[in-house]
Design an enzyme around this catalytic site. Structure first.
Site, PDB file in Angstrom:
ATOM      1  N   SER A   1      25.805  -6.551 -34.845  1.00  0.00           N
ATOM      2  CA  SER A   1      25.619  -7.883 -36.589  1.00  0.00           C
ATOM      3  C   SER A   1      25.140  -6.622 -37.388  1.00  0.00           C
ATOM      4  CB  SER A   1      25.990  -9.699 -36.389  1.00  0.00           C
ATOM      5  OG  SER A   1      26.779  -9.555 -35.914  1.00  0.00           O
TER       6      SER A   1
ATOM      7  N   LYS B   1      26.627  -4.994 -39.927  1.00  0.00           N
ATOM      8  CA  LYS B   1      27.224  -5.295 -41.167  1.00  0.00           C
ATOM      9  C   LYS B   1      26.066  -5.110 -42.258  1.00  0.00           C
ATOM     10  CE  LYS B   1      28.943  -9.791 -39.640  1.00  0.00           C
ATOM     11  NZ  LYS B   1      28.582  -9.897 -37.979  1.00  0.00           N
TER      12      LYS B   1
ATOM     13  N   SER C   1      25.498 -14.532 -40.566  1.00  0.00           N
ATOM     14  CA  SER C   1      26.863 -13.794 -39.990  1.00  0.00           C
ATOM     15  C   SER C   1      28.010 -13.352 -39.428  1.00  0.00           C
ATOM     16  CB  SER C   1      25.575 -12.936 -38.207  1.00  0.00           C
ATOM     17  OG  SER C   1      25.873 -11.225 -38.419  1.00  0.00           O
TER      18      SER C   1
ATOM     19  N   LYS D   1      18.787  -8.075 -40.486  1.00  0.00           N
ATOM     20  CA  LYS D   1      19.678  -8.142 -39.930  1.00  0.00           C
ATOM     21  C   LYS D   1      20.110  -8.782 -38.599  1.00  0.00           C
ATOM     22  CE  LYS D   1      24.392  -9.806 -40.098  1.00  0.00           C
ATOM     23  NZ  LYS D   1      24.067 -10.433 -39.396  1.00  0.00           N
TER      24      LYS D   1
END
Length: 447
Positions: free
Chosen positions: A65, A68, A129, A257
């Site tokens: 993730s 992202k 997320s 993140k």
């Protein structure tokens, strides 16, 4: 007895000396022992882009993730360009709805035939997320996730990411998307980023759109009547709601993140600011969830405790033996040159003395004799001052083409072109001077 006591005392003093030597040795000797327990890692100064530590930084791995971050960047860019706004609304198509309804993908539980704002979808993506809201944003901006993936790869190229491949907007394995694999991508492919590329992506995100941190630092928020939480354990979570996470809290952390899949294991791109120092760290393929935060803390401690931002060369710095340069056809014979701006960098204790400057004059501005040709404007760039580092291991900089760190070298005053009369006299003098030299050389040849 006295001899035994003397021997014991001598041994005791020797042990004290050895302990003192270990405890007071320069950290530069200890730095090499910094052991980060992850497949790949990097630490970067967020202002200058200087890399302070790296472990296998160019190994391309699934980022999960952390992908992202690129989706976040493109959302901010679309807003900046007026394509969408934070208040723009959209509804959920079948594809992101199916992802949201699948508990294996940790969906927030989207509802079809309901309007969601860009802000709501972005917060669910950046804080929780969430995968479905990420896809919904990709479809809103590009029409389909396949077209959005093209945008992701194009932007990666523009940023100069050295190691990347984007095949979807979320970081999930394409093989888990079934019939929804983005058009034009391999059904069995995964996104790939190196730690260096992830750090450069984060560097661009927080420098171009610092407001991204206003969202990434939020521990929890409300979304569609439910509380969604941030997977970043290093944020200051509410002790009552998440007391077990307090041990991971790190002062100054405000992003960025997390990522996890079976293939990627546990990843984290972090950023923290204390006083005027901000660092970006990347941990890839840590063995478990706590490890990615524990190893991030190691990197951040190394940065905050061992590096200090220093101005090494002031604006207007001059090399003593090269403070001016000759000017041809000007009212002045020379002009002073100096650096246009100051040079600062995060420096380890005692390493500032290992920096020096080397001039590179612009040959296009010089005549065959190495002189500037008048007129010369004040502040005109005449070359560059290269920053040369001759100390211990240097990891370089995060941004592309940063093999050399340079500062503009500029003229410190204006030099007007001499008037035509003086230039004519000079030309005549030069002509007869050359003629005289030729005659003398010819006569010498007779003898």
């Amino acid at each position: 007895m006295n001899n035994n006591r003397k021997k014991q005392m001598s041994l005791f003093l020797a042990v004290l000396v050895m302990m003192a030597a270990v405890l007071t040795q320069p950290f530069s000797a200890q730095a090499a022992t910094l052991d980060i327990e992850a497949e790949s890692a990097i630490l970067v100064d967020a202002e200058t882009g200087k890399i302070l530590y790296a472990k296998k930084p160019d190994m391309a791995l699934p980022p999960a993730s952390m992908t992202k971050m690129m989706t976040e960047y493109l959302v901010h860019e679309a807003i900046e360009e007026g394509q969408i706004s934070w208040d723009t609304t959209t509804q959920i198509s079948d594809y992101p709805y199916s992802i949201s309804a699948n508990p294996a993908f940790s969906g927030v539980g989207l509802t079809q035939s309901q309007d969601y704002t860009v802000r709501e979808l972005y917060e669910a993506m950046a804080i929780n997320s969430d995968n479905a809201t990420t896809i919904a944003l990709a479809e809103l901006i590009a029409g389909s996730e396949g077209e959005f993936v093209k945008m992701m790869n194009k932007k990666a190229e523009e940023m100069g990411l050295p190691d990347y491949k984007f095949v979807n907007s979320t970081g999930l394995a394409n093989s888990s998307l079934g019939e929804n694999v983005p058009e034009g991508t391999d059904p069995n492919a995964n996104n790939l980023l190196s730690a260096r590329s992830a750090a450069l992506l984060a560097y661009n995100l927080i420098n171009d759109y610092p407001e991204a941190l206003d969202v990434s630092k939020v521990p929890s928020t409300e979304f569609d009547g439910q509380t969604i939480r941030n997977y970043n354990w290093m944020l200051p979570h509410d002790a009552k709601e998440a007391s077990s996470l307090q041990q991971f809290h790190y002062e100054g952390i405000d992003g960025l993140k997390t990522g996890h899949t079976d293939l990627a294991k546990y990843c984290f791109t972090g950023t923290a600011k204390r006083d005027n120092n901000r660092f970006i760290s990347v941990i890839m393929k840590a063995e478990d969830e706590p490890a990615r935060f524990q190893q991030t803390a190691k990197l951040m401690d190394y940065g905050f405790q061992r590096f200090q931002k220093q101005e090494i060369f002031a604006e207007g710095y001059q090399l003593e033996d090269k403070s001016d340069i000759s000017v041809a056809k000007g009212k002045e014979d020379t002009v002073q040159i100096a650096t246009k701006e100051a040079f600062s960098a995060p420096i380890k204790e005692g390493q500032a003395e290992n920096y020096s400057i080397k001039y590179h004059l612009n040959k296009d501005k010089l005549n065959k004799d190495g002189e500037l040709i008048a007129p010369v404007k004040k502040g005109e760039k005449v070359g560059t001052a290269e920053i040369v580092y001759n100390g211990e291991e240097d990891y370089g900089y995060i941004y592309p083409d940063a093999g050399k760190q340079t500062i503009d070298l500029v003229a410190q005053s204006e030099v007007e072109k001499d008037n035509w009369f003086m230039l004519a006299i000079g030309s005549v003098g030069e002509f007869f001077g050359n003629l005289f030299s030729t005659v003398v050389d010819t006569v010498k040849g007779w003898f």
